[in-house]
Motif scaffolding. Structure first.
Motif, PDB file in Angstrom:
ATOM      1  N   GLU A   1       0.863  -1.177   0.000  1.00  0.00           N
ATOM      2  CA  GLU A   1       0.000   0.000   0.000  1.00  0.00           C
ATOM      3  C   GLU A   1       0.901   1.229   0.000  1.00  0.00           C
ATOM      4  OE1 GLU A   1      -2.285   3.003  -0.087  1.00  0.00           O
ATOM      5  OE2 GLU A   1      -3.121   0.991  -0.413  1.00  0.00           O
ATOM      6  N   PRO A   2       0.947   1.971  -1.111  1.00  0.00           N
ATOM      7  CA  PRO A   2       1.915   3.070  -1.217  1.00  0.00           C
ATOM      8  C   PRO A   2       1.729   4.169  -0.186  1.00  0.00           C
ATOM      9  CG  PRO A   2       0.297   3.179  -2.992  1.00  0.00           C
ATOM     10  CD  PRO A   2       0.113   1.843  -2.316  1.00  0.00           C
ATOM     11  N   LEU A   3       0.512   4.354   0.324  1.00  0.00           N
ATOM     12  CA  LEU A   3       0.278   5.447   1.262  1.00  0.00           C
ATOM     13  C   LEU A   3       0.811   5.160   2.663  1.00  0.00           C
ATOM     14  CD1 LEU A   3      -1.537   6.223  -1.160  1.00  0.00           C
ATOM     15  CD2 LEU A   3      -3.130   7.211   0.473  1.00  0.00           C
ATOM     16  N   VAL A   4       1.300   3.947   2.916  1.00  0.00           N
ATOM     17  CA  VAL A   4       1.962   3.685   4.198  1.00  0.00           C
ATOM     18  C   VAL A   4       3.463   3.949   4.098  1.00  0.00           C
ATOM     19  CG1 VAL A   4       0.272   1.903   4.773  1.00  0.00           C
ATOM     20  CG2 VAL A   4       2.497   1.220   3.847  1.00  0.00           C
ATOM     21  N   SER A   5       3.955   4.215   2.900  1.00  0.00           N
ATOM     22  CA  SER A   5       5.386   4.450   2.708  1.00  0.00           C
ATOM     23  C   SER A   5       5.786   5.850   3.164  1.00  0.00           C
ATOM     24  CB  SER A   5       5.759   4.280   1.235  1.00  0.00           C
ATOM     25  OG  SER A   5       7.072   4.752   0.983  1.00  0.00           O
ATOM     26  N   PRO A   6       6.894   5.985   3.890  1.00  0.00           N
ATOM     27  CA  PRO A   6       7.358   7.314   4.312  1.00  0.00           C
ATOM     28  C   PRO A   6       7.854   8.178   3.158  1.00  0.00           C
ATOM     29  CG  PRO A   6       8.961   5.629   4.916  1.00  0.00           C
ATOM     30  CD  PRO A   6       7.737   4.904   4.435  1.00  0.00           C
ATOM     31  N   VAL A   7       8.043   7.595   1.968  1.00  0.00           N
ATOM     32  CA  VAL A   7       8.528   8.392   0.831  1.00  0.00           C
ATOM     33  C   VAL A   7       7.388   8.942  -0.019  1.00  0.00           C
ATOM     34  CG1 VAL A   7      10.587   6.943   0.758  1.00  0.00           C
ATOM     35  CG2 VAL A   7       8.786   6.566  -0.926  1.00  0.00           C
ATOM     36  N   PHE A   8       6.152   8.510   0.230  1.00  0.00           N
ATOM     37  CA  PHE A   8       5.040   8.872  -0.653  1.00  0.00           C
ATOM     38  C   PHE A   8       4.860  10.382  -0.776  1.00  0.00           C
ATOM     39  CE2 PHE A   8       0.531   9.820  -1.452  1.00  0.00           C
ATOM     40  CZ  PHE A   8       0.346   9.130  -2.646  1.00  0.00           C
ATOM     41  N   ASP A   9       4.867  11.090   0.367  1.00  0.00           N
ATOM     42  CA  ASP A   9       4.557  12.523   0.327  1.00  0.00           C
ATOM     43  C   ASP A   9       5.700  13.364  -0.241  1.00  0.00           C
ATOM     44  OD1 ASP A   9       6.180  12.129   2.489  1.00  0.00           O
ATOM     45  OD2 ASP A   9       4.988  13.292   3.897  1.00  0.00           O
ATOM     46  N   GLU A  10       6.897  12.792  -0.385  1.00  0.00           N
ATOM     47  CA  GLU A  10       7.992  13.474  -1.074  1.00  0.00           C
ATOM     48  C   GLU A  10       8.039  13.091  -2.544  1.00  0.00           C
ATOM     49  OE1 GLU A  10      11.927  14.299   1.136  1.00  0.00           O
ATOM     50  OE2 GLU A  10      11.226  12.389   1.947  1.00  0.00           O
ATOM     51  N   LEU A  11       7.778  11.831  -2.809  1.00  0.00           N
ATOM     52  CA  LEU A  11       7.910  11.310  -4.171  1.00  0.00           C
ATOM     53  C   LEU A  11       6.899  11.909  -5.125  1.00  0.00           C
ATOM     54  CD1 LEU A  11       9.295   9.200  -6.058  1.00  0.00           C
ATOM     55  CD2 LEU A  11       7.460   7.617  -5.389  1.00  0.00           C
ATOM     56  N   MET A  12       5.636  11.982  -4.722  1.00  0.00           N
ATOM     57  CA  MET A  12       4.593  12.412  -5.647  1.00  0.00           C
ATOM     58  C   MET A  12       4.787  13.855  -6.125  1.00  0.00           C
ATOM     59  SD  MET A  12       3.198   9.579  -6.055  1.00  0.00           S
ATOM     60  CE  MET A  12       2.201  10.249  -7.379  1.00  0.00           C
ATOM     61  N   PRO A  13       5.048  14.830  -5.229  1.00  0.00           N
ATOM     62  CA  PRO A  13       5.311  16.195  -5.713  1.00  0.00           C
ATOM     63  C   PRO A  13       6.559  16.268  -6.609  1.00  0.00           C
ATOM     64  CG  PRO A  13       4.767  16.236  -3.387  1.00  0.00           C
ATOM     65  CD  PRO A  13       4.970  14.792  -3.757  1.00  0.00           C
ATOM     66  N   THR A  14       7.557  15.453  -6.306  1.00  0.00           N
ATOM     67  CA  THR A  14       8.768  15.433  -7.126  1.00  0.00           C
ATOM     68  C   THR A  14       8.450  15.000  -8.547  1.00  0.00           C
ATOM     69  OG1 THR A  14      10.186  14.960  -5.212  1.00  0.00           O
ATOM     70  CG2 THR A  14      11.067  14.420  -7.389  1.00  0.00           C
ATOM     71  N   LEU A  15       7.698  13.917  -8.682  1.00  0.00           N
ATOM     72  CA  LEU A  15       7.323  13.425 -10.008  1.00  0.00           C
ATOM     73  C   LEU A  15       6.472  14.451 -10.759  1.00  0.00           C
ATOM     74  CD1 LEU A  15       6.410   9.718  -9.122  1.00  0.00           C
ATOM     75  CD2 LEU A  15       8.458  10.508 -10.311  1.00  0.00           C
TER      76      LEU A  15
END
Length: 311
Positions: free
Chosen positions: A68-82
Motif C-alpha cells: 500500500e503506497p500510502l503507508v510508505s514514508p517516501v510517498f509525500d515526497e515522491l509524488m510532488p517530485t514526479l
C-alpha cells in the motif's frame, strides 16, 4: 517488438495496512511474508528518477503502488517530485488512507486506482470490517476527476453486481475494471518452476502464492450484464492466451528492494537491482534479453493467468 521504456511501476513499499485473503502479496500464502530486505529510501528513488529524466524522451508514465503506497514514508515526497518534473502519474491504493493525503492526491496524481471488491458486505469480508465505508467516504471527499475502481471477480461479487454497479454511481468514478482472479493450477506452477530453473537457474518459490486449482471463469456471467446507462465505463480484464506481453519490452517494474521485474505479480524472475546497476543497464542486459525471447516464444506459463497481458 520494439524495446522502449514507456511505462514504469515504482513499488515504493512491500508493506500494507490490510490482509486481503486472496492477495498474492499478503494473503494466506503471500510471498511478502518471508521476503528479506528493506524498502528503498527517497534518495534511492531520486537517483532512478534522475536517470530516467536524463535518458527518456518523452518521459514514461509512472505508476506508484505497493503493498500500500500510502503507508510508505517516501510517498509525500515522491509524488510532488514526479509532478514537478512533469511525469504523468498513477497511484494504486486500497483507499483507506486517502484522507491523510488528500492534497497530494488531488494535485499530484493524474489517475487514481482504488480497489473495491463489491458491496459493503462483500468488500469488508475480503479486506476488513469498516473498510468499505472508509474508502467510500474518502472518495467522496476527494472528488478526484479520474478514478478507476478495480474489482476482483468472485462468486460473491457476481451475486451482488447489479447492486454494486449502482452504488459506484455515487462515488463519481470514471471507470470500473472487473478483473479475473489470478491463479495457476498445480501443473502450471510446476511448469513455471521448471522453466525458470532450466532457463535461468532460478529456484522459484514466490509463485506458490498464486497456486489455485479452483479458479472459476465468470466470462459468460459478465457478458450477460447490461452496463449501458452507467456514468462510468466498465471493462472486463480477462485472462487470455492471445498476443505477447509487452512489459518486458516497454514496462519495467522496480520493486521495493530495487529488483527490476517485468511483471507486477510474479516475482521469481528479476533482471538486476538498481542499487548495483543503472536501470538502463538492467533493461538492456543479457538476462532481460533472454527473458524477452522466452516471452515471445510463449514459454512463461504465468502469462496465461494475467489480465494485463496485452496492455
Amino acid at each position: 517488438m520494439n524495446k522502449l521504456i514507456e511505462h514504469l511501476h515504482f513499488q515504493i513499499t512491500r508493506n500494507c495496512n490490510l490482509r486481503c485473503e486472496f492477495c498474492g502479496q499478503w494473503g494466506k500464502k503471500g510471498f511478502f511474508k518471508d521476503a528479506m530486505g528493506t524498502d528503498m529510501t527517497f534518495s534511492d528513488w531520486e537517483k532512478i528518477i534522475s536517470e530516467i529524466v536524463n535518458t527518456c524522451n518523452p518521459l514514461p508514465k509512472i505508476t506508484v503502488w505497493g503493498g500500500e503506497p500510502l503507508v510508505s514514508p517516501v510517498f509525500d515526497e515522491l509524488m510532488p517530485t514526479l509532478k514537478d518534473i512533469g511525469f504523468y502519474t498513477e497511484v494504486i491504493t486500497n483507499g483507506v488512507l486517502l484522507d491523510k493525503y488528500m492534497d497530494i492526491v488531488k494535485t499530484c496524481v493524474d489517475k487514481l486506482y482504488v480497489s473495491i471488491d463489491g458491496t459493503r458486505k462483500v468488500h469488508d469480508a475480503v479486506r476488513g470490517r469498516g473498510v468499505y465505508d472508509k474508502v467510500g467516504e474518502n472518495l467522496c471527499k476527494l472528488s478526484h476527476n479520474n478514478v478507476t475502481v478495480m474489482s476482483v471477480i468472485t462468486d460473491k461479487l457476481i451475486k451482488v453486481l447489479p447492486e454494486f454497479l449502482k452504488e459506484l454511481e455515487s462515488l463519481g468514478i470514471s471507470e470500473l475494471l472487473l478483473q479475473d482472479m489470478i491463479g495457476l493450477s498445480s501443473s502450471e506452477v510446476s511448469e513455471y518452476k521448471a522453466w525458470l530453473f532450466n532457463d535461468f537457474g532460478i529456484c522459484a518459490h514466490d509463485i506458490d502464492s498464486w497456486e489455485n486449482n479452483q479458479i472459476e471463469d465468470f466470462s459468460k456471467a459478465i457478458e450477460n450484464f447490461d452496463f449501458s446507462g452507467l456514468g462510468y465505463r466498465v471493462i472486463h480484464k480477462k485472462h487470455g492466451t492471445d498476443g505477447v506481453c509487452k512489459s518486458p519490452f516497454l514496462h519495467p517494474h522496480i520493486a521495493w528492494n530495487g529488483n527490476v521485474h517485468y511483471c507486477t505479480d510474479f516475482y521469481d524472475f528479476w533482471a538486476g537491482n538498481v542499487k548495483n546497476e543503472t536501470l538502463f543497464e538492467i533493461f538492456n542486459n543479457g538476462k532481460s534479453e533472454k527473458f524477452r525471447q522466452a516471452v515471445l516464444n510463449n514459454k512463461c506459463p504465468a502469462c496465461n493467468a494475467c489480465s494485463w497481458r496485452n496492455t
